[in-house]
Write a protein that holds these residues in place. Structure first.
Motif, short mmCIF file in Angstrom:
data_model
loop_
_atom_site.label_atom_id
_atom_site.label_comp_id
_atom_site.label_asym_id
_atom_site.label_seq_id
_atom_site.Cartn_x
_atom_site.Cartn_y
_atom_site.Cartn_z
N MET E 1 0.83 -1.19 0.00
CA MET E 1 0.00 0.00 0.00
C MET E 1 0.87 1.25 0.00
O MET E 1 0.73 2.14 -0.79
N SER E 2 1.83 1.23 0.93
CA SER E 2 2.75 2.35 0.94
C SER E 2 3.68 2.21 -0.26
O SER E 2 3.99 1.11 -0.70
N HIS E 3 4.04 3.33 -0.81
CA HIS E 3 4.98 3.40 -1.91
C HIS E 3 6.26 2.67 -1.49
O HIS E 3 6.82 2.98 -0.46
N ASP E 4 6.69 1.70 -2.28
CA ASP E 4 7.86 0.92 -1.85
C ASP E 4 9.15 1.69 -2.06
O ASP E 4 9.61 1.90 -3.17
N HIS E 5 9.71 2.10 -0.96
CA HIS E 5 10.86 2.98 -1.01
C HIS E 5 12.16 2.21 -0.83
O HIS E 5 13.21 2.60 -1.32
N ASN E 6 12.06 1.11 -0.13
CA ASN E 6 13.26 0.37 0.22
C ASN E 6 13.89 -0.28 -1.01
O ASN E 6 15.10 -0.34 -1.16
N GLY E 7 13.04 -0.76 -1.90
CA GLY E 7 13.53 -1.51 -3.03
C GLY E 7 14.13 -0.65 -4.13
O GLY E 7 14.71 -1.15 -5.08
N THR E 8 13.98 0.63 -4.06
CA THR E 8 14.50 1.48 -5.12
C THR E 8 15.46 2.49 -4.55
O THR E 8 15.08 3.39 -3.82
N SER E 9 16.68 2.35 -4.90
CA SER E 9 17.71 3.25 -4.38
C SER E 9 17.64 4.60 -5.07
O SER E 9 17.00 4.75 -6.11
N LEU E 10 18.25 5.59 -4.45
CA LEU E 10 18.38 6.90 -5.08
C LEU E 10 19.05 6.77 -6.44
O LEU E 10 18.75 7.51 -7.36
N GLU E 11 19.95 5.80 -6.53
CA GLU E 11 20.66 5.57 -7.78
C GLU E 11 19.70 5.17 -8.91
O GLU E 11 19.79 5.68 -10.02
N GLU E 12 18.79 4.28 -8.58
CA GLU E 12 17.78 3.88 -9.57
C GLU E 12 16.92 5.05 -10.00
O GLU E 12 16.55 5.18 -11.17
N PHE E 13 16.55 5.88 -9.02
CA PHE E 13 15.76 7.08 -9.32
C PHE E 13 16.50 7.95 -10.32
O PHE E 13 15.94 8.39 -11.33
N ARG E 14 17.78 8.21 -10.06
CA ARG E 14 18.60 9.05 -10.95
C ARG E 14 18.68 8.45 -12.36
O ARG E 14 18.57 9.15 -13.35
N LYS E 15 18.88 7.14 -12.43
CA LYS E 15 19.05 6.48 -13.73
C LYS E 15 17.77 6.54 -14.56
O LYS E 15 17.80 6.84 -15.75
N TYR E 16 16.64 6.22 -13.90
CA TYR E 16 15.36 6.23 -14.62
C TYR E 16 15.06 7.64 -15.11
O TYR E 16 14.67 7.84 -16.26
N ARG E 17 15.26 8.63 -14.23
CA ARG E 17 15.03 10.04 -14.56
C ARG E 17 15.87 10.46 -15.77
O ARG E 17 15.38 11.05 -16.72
N GLN E 18 17.16 10.08 -15.72
CA GLN E 18 18.08 10.46 -16.79
C GLN E 18 17.71 9.77 -18.12
O GLN E 18 17.67 10.42 -19.16
N LYS E 19 17.41 8.49 -18.03
CA LYS E 19 17.07 7.72 -19.23
C LYS E 19 15.83 8.29 -19.91
O LYS E 19 15.79 8.51 -21.13
#
Lengths: 132, 132, 132, 132, 132, 132
Positions: E1-19
């Motif tokens: 229910m809560s947005h899964d924060h643990n499974g996605t690192s800041l690094e993944e966030f940066r990569k997806y955003r950049q891509k």
């Protein structure tokens, strides 16, 4: 694409919520602590019953489209005995006021309600077994 | 952090949507059923074409920032032949009207559009193979 | 209580808009100037026609519930020949997507549309008189 | 159509605000009183200066598109010495984040800022006359 | 229910955003490219410092309730040296202005902040090891 | 700056609303007519009472910040006997959920409530005079 509801139990929701609220409050910002207190007090019995207030919290969460808030208020509503027919009348008001943009949240709300009923069913069976 | 788009296919989106819509409608609240009908009818051909109406649905979903609604209207738009250039002009209006807060939804929209095009490509190949 | 529409003509709207836009742009913030340019360009003919884009601007303004933006796009839409039947199909999509909270804006939109049609009627008569 | 700004002075805004806040607080709902206290305290000097916090209040009011809140924070910002260049950088962020839907509020904000500067000019002249 | 924060690192966030930003910009819609430029420029040093502007971006993202935007601005704020006490004063303003509907986003924001601090801690240790 | 509440009576609100609703419905868009029907039906007695449903409509209108909708539901609530203490508990929930951005609407809501009570007072006196 759809918010994954199956993989996260209501229990996980409760745990994450509790863990993070704890971290927020222990940080020591007094005003945030007071805000959290106001938030809890808003739904206590008063001129209006806790039940009515939880329904108000639920419909507000629907028209503002916040899944976590909807989940929280569904749990609270189920705890104070809101029936399925009552839930769907609130859902309908949320839908009419907030529009079709609310529908994806309604889908997840109905799934959450199902999980709540399932959990309560298990609890009832268990306690009736214990009662023997 | 970012909404996980890779792990959920368009197919899963369709299935979840269909399953939950079914549950909502079978619950028996007549007004919710009527609302769902109005929602479907709003995008049918009329004074404006279905295509124009789906574009209206898409831009509304973008400025209101609802990923599931964006996904739904991208699928519909792709079905009625909206081109990439047209999609990006709608995205641009959504961005200008709604602001940079729309950008994370734009990222996921572009990913959804890619998936749509990929699925359509596979379908076309398959049907051209069958046609031989 | 209702937004006073009768006392302010479309002409006053245009004048205030023009006067304040001028003040904003002469202040010298280059980025704001560029934003205003992007805003104008978004509705120009491209892969999609100016008409379709103005309809997109109108429906976005409705679901975001901004009276001034609705007024602006109704004027633009009327200028490019949007018919009443088309207007009401856009209004319907705005209503279904955005919900009953859109209704007060719809009332004012319909009043604005009436004023637009009245102004255009006067213009047509005048120009047909001149044309003789 | 446009919000009538000329007919209502900043003085009227202050009086109405004060009169109604008084009525709200005298009604005796303790939680609303506490909320109003939290609201005032949020902008006081702390780890961040009052000036920075008022800018935060201003940009929040812009992206949420509330004219009265924008007016209130412009007055507060002007009081703590925010310059025109600083104001327009905040306006720009509000515009980029919130999109063109913010523009009508920006127009009224710029008018409010003008009125603030005019009032301050009169005050300065008066007090320099008194100072002689 | 809560947005899964643990499974996605800041690094993944940066990569997806950049891509995805790359894909959006290479598509060739010039206006979207210009919008992205305006978005970057809005937070550069000017009459107000980059730090103040990032705080403005953060509070805007909170009251508009966009997790990805909050994450982005927390990273930027941490980079320019915003302290925990400062972060929580911004969080408090976001909470008071935007209401309890902001709380689920606050929980995820605090988790993101923790991850930022952890990453920075590792970087500092590594570079102090290298420095020997 | 503040929405002028004094100059427009509840009577004017009712008349404008009625006049424009009539124009909208006579235009002949069947789907809009159906939406208006759904909107009316949503607040009728059912599993939940009309009173509870009007409170749900009121709180939804507050958190979505629509003055006209707030006015409409205050009139309806007053008609079914909602007390001042009950009104302020709803206002408090609207405030806590929606944040300080709701405050300007709360001011106008309290003024509307005052007008409602005044009108009702006059009606009661008149009918008790007639009753003699």
């Amino acid at each position: 694409m759809s918010h994954d509801h199956n993989g996260t139990s209501l229990e996980e929701f409760r745990k994450y919520r509790q863990k993070m609220n704890h971290k927020i409050l222990e940080q020591g910002n007094l005003q945030i602590k007071r805000f959290f207190n106001l938030d809890s007090q808003a739904y206590e019995d008063g001129a209006l019953s806790k039940k009515t207030k939880e329904l108000l919290g639920l419909v507000s969460s629907m028209v503002l489209r916040c899944d976590d808030c909807i989940t929280y208020h569904i749990i609270q509503c189920a705890d104070v005995g809101v029936t399925d027919a009552e839930f769907f009348e609130v859902f309908n008001i949320g839908l009419v006021v907030g529009g079709s943009i609310v529908i994806p949240h309604l889908r997840r709300a109905v799934e959450t309600l199902e999980e709540c009923r399932a959990v309560t069913g298990i609890k009832k069976e268990t306690s009736s077994l214990k009662a023997r």
